[in-house]
Design an enzyme around this catalytic site. Sequence first.
Site, mmCIF file in Angstrom:
data_model
loop_
_atom_site.group_PDB
_atom_site.id
_atom_site.type_symbol
_atom_site.label_atom_id
_atom_site.label_comp_id
_atom_site.label_asym_id
_atom_site.label_seq_id
_atom_site.Cartn_x
_atom_site.Cartn_y
_atom_site.Cartn_z
ATOM 1 N N GLY B 69 -56.304 67.537 -23.346
ATOM 2 C CA GLY B 69 -56.838 68.862 -23.667
ATOM 3 C C GLY B 69 -56.441 69.914 -22.658
ATOM 4 O O GLY B 69 -56.080 71.041 -23.025
ATOM 5 N N ARG B 355 -54.874 41.681 -19.678
ATOM 6 C CA ARG B 355 -56.283 42.038 -19.509
ATOM 7 C C ARG B 355 -57.202 41.325 -20.486
ATOM 8 O O ARG B 355 -58.265 40.829 -20.105
ATOM 9 C CB ARG B 355 -56.455 43.550 -19.732
ATOM 10 C CG ARG B 355 -55.848 44.372 -18.632
ATOM 11 C CD ARG B 355 -55.964 45.858 -18.929
ATOM 12 N NE ARG B 355 -55.427 46.614 -17.796
ATOM 13 C CZ ARG B 355 -55.387 47.936 -17.748
ATOM 14 N NH1 ARG B 355 -55.847 48.653 -18.751
ATOM 15 N NH2 ARG B 355 -54.900 48.547 -16.689
#
Lengths: 250, 666
Positions: B69, B355
């Site tokens: 953003g 992970r």
Amino acid sequence: MNLTLKIWRQAGPKTKGEMVTYPVTDISADMSFLEMLDVLNEQLNARGEEPIAFDSDCREGICGMCGLMISGKAHGPEVTTTCQLHMRSFSDGDEITIEPWRADAFPVIKDLVVDRSSFDRIIQAGGFISANTGSAPEAHSVPVPKHHADRSFMAAACIGCGACVAACPNASGMLFTAAKITHLGELPQGQPERSARVVNMLDQHDREGFGGCTNIGECSLACPKEIPLDVINQLNKDLRYALIHHGTPE
Amino acid sequence: MTTTPTTSSTPAPGLVYGLYSEGEPITDTKAPDGPIDRRWNTRKFEAALVNPANRRKLSVIIVGTGLAGGAAAATLGEAGYHVKSFCYQDSPRRAHSIAAQGGINAAKNYKNDGDSTYRLFYDTVKGGDYRSRESNVYRLAEVSANIIDQCVAQGVPFAREYGGLLDNRSFGGVQVSRTFYARGQTGQQLLIGAYQALERQVAAGTVEMFSRHEMLEVIVVDGKARGIIARDLVTGEIETHLADAVVLASGGYGNVFYLSTNAMGSNVTATWRAHRKGAYFGNPCYTQIHPTCIPVAGDHQSKLTLMSESLRNDGRIWVPKRAEDCDKDPRQIPEEDRDYYLERIYPSFGNLVPRDIASRQAKNVCDEGRGVGPKVGDFRRGVYLDFTDALKRMSADAVAEKYGNLLDMYQRITGENPYEVPMRIYPAVHYTMGGLWVDYDLQSTIPGLFVAGEANFSDHGANRLGASALMQGLGDGYFVLPHTIRDYLAKGPFEKIDESHEAVVEARASVDARVAKLLSINGDRSVDSFHKELGTVMWEYCGMERSEEGLLKAIDLIRGLRDEFWRNVKVLGGADTLNQSLEKAGRVADFLELGELMCIDALHRRESCGGHFRAESQTDDGEALRHDEEYAYVAAWEWGGQDGAPVLHKEDLVYEFVELKQRSYK
């Protein structure tokens, strides 16, 4: 442990505030300081009293949103952010006072929440390098000597929390401003705007109502990122150069 | 306004599991055809241009000031559009991108180790367990090099070598060094770069900044996104903001689990409100659970803290072989009584498995009763991460040089000295790969509503590789969105609307009613207590391992909890002031709806892929098993109405360049 908290309550920016005493019990040493306040707020909510407003977001010491004066010290007794302070730094029976940052340039919004938008406006005045998206040269076209890059990084570690201002008897924002001057001034990319940057940022700093710097050094001691005081020397040096070579701002 | 969907008892006819229906597939993502390395150039060329003189007449609202953003607001401001930027924090510099530690990938090949755009593309598609779009991922790899150039020009102080050139490290199990970093604070430094560019545009007057504002509704006029309703968090005022297009860059929804590595305020409200107005939600069940976080210390815990997975390079992970040893001092447990379970199960990758695998195995050993650390509830949830061997091999100074800041952070939080006692770690929710569905232009199914960064679903498939989130956020914000949004804006300025427009009045009324409702219930339970309970349900049944039985149970529990929330939540204080309980209440209300959709998505995907492990879909030795013939698609969910059921739209994933393979790390 059991503690006595004396907390600043203020309903709004224009209302008069006061210190209110809250005893808290069964506080675990593994809690963070803010989790201790969460527990108190749950208790207040349960008995129909409005919870205490305080700021926090990442709670891992990097966003800079939290910040409380804890028994007179910005972020409390350790060199860290309020969110990373844990209750093992306190002892059973302690009385702890909790206040918002106190500075004209950081008006209180409610309870422990203050308005730090003055920092954003200092950045707007010149705390950037003008490089529009898409206009950048290849990253390796300008090498940066490692010691300059490291010093730039050290200053860029500032999280904009405002502890420096809160700790300063003059409520000066000089460490914050100087950290940005140093971050950008150490880099070749920051050179073209270096003089204008220091003059304009400092001008904005003064307009916002921050006090002047008298080299007391409390700011650097309170800084959770340990920004050294000598960034302010850098700012003064840059300012001298700018005023001699470019004159005062309009 | 939101009220309470009733608890399900009798499934509606014609629905799968009584929970959802299937609609038309999505066939066009707007990605150009042709050679993969030409597609982005083709799209940029074909996207319409906007005359510089017309740009200031066009306005764009951007919600969120993180990497995506903030970068988009700065870039569109520089281009001359009128930008309104919103964040809930007190300054745009605090968005949660700031907390990213490790680094940012870019295909620069500065190490001359055979990296290339194609290799970064390939690694990312494989890392996502073949559930992402090739065209999007290739574009991401393509713009990655520009990101580094841009950040250096802005003054981002990346780590450098003595010759003054940029340093790289390898990260996340790939075989090249392509990760740029700034000690353990890469996210902070990249965000400050974007923030400074944004503030420069604020000073220039192209960007209007609205800090301490929260978007509570999107305004859709004649099928197009035309603005938002936001609450000024200081005054409580409900404000209407209108524009020609809206960009959501509001981050991920990991806080649906209550405990996560997200910031306290991270929330799904912006994207969830858009979903309810017609934007499809893509792959909501894809969440990433990071293996090296500091374990929960007690019931008071408000968030979890991640430590960079680089620790797994030198630390060894183990638990006691016998449950009765679990409360012993680990230094007293002899070598033969320790189970280095990752080294045992995965001899070739050992402690460096991806992970998702490291996380699931930690859960398994703790479920067996062999976890360590304090009991939280009935279980010890922790495994040892032991640096003893590394300290013998490398000396304490060398370990401190490499990992000092992480070990210090561990000591600060736990009060234990990791140079003397093995650290304890446990997995925690860290990132959400799912998000609003977008096409190649990052446009959602609501025309004029664009979604960037973690808020969209697009580039990471079912699992995100380390150092890819920062790349995607900045890639979207600086280099992708500014090009694709112009194609839309070139059709504007759109018809003028004002606050008296029917759609605006309706949106505003719904926000007012919701705020009033939350403040009027005055029940017995705090917002946090609902949030914690929701988090427990999500973690138990929609966390590291999901099963049909568990998910069906979770859906029932969530519905019951949501029902109780709207009857029994207690929110004190007023609407016309700073009211943090009210802010949280609105966010938790939306999490209570999202949580159900996540479970439905996890239920329908009867395969294991990436971060989504279905107990029913595993190999004989307990590894994840994908089903490419049935599930190589994006699940895009359409809101089915307050009392209706969500509708599933499938977007088939076509692999023209990368061959699909089952992962193996044995």
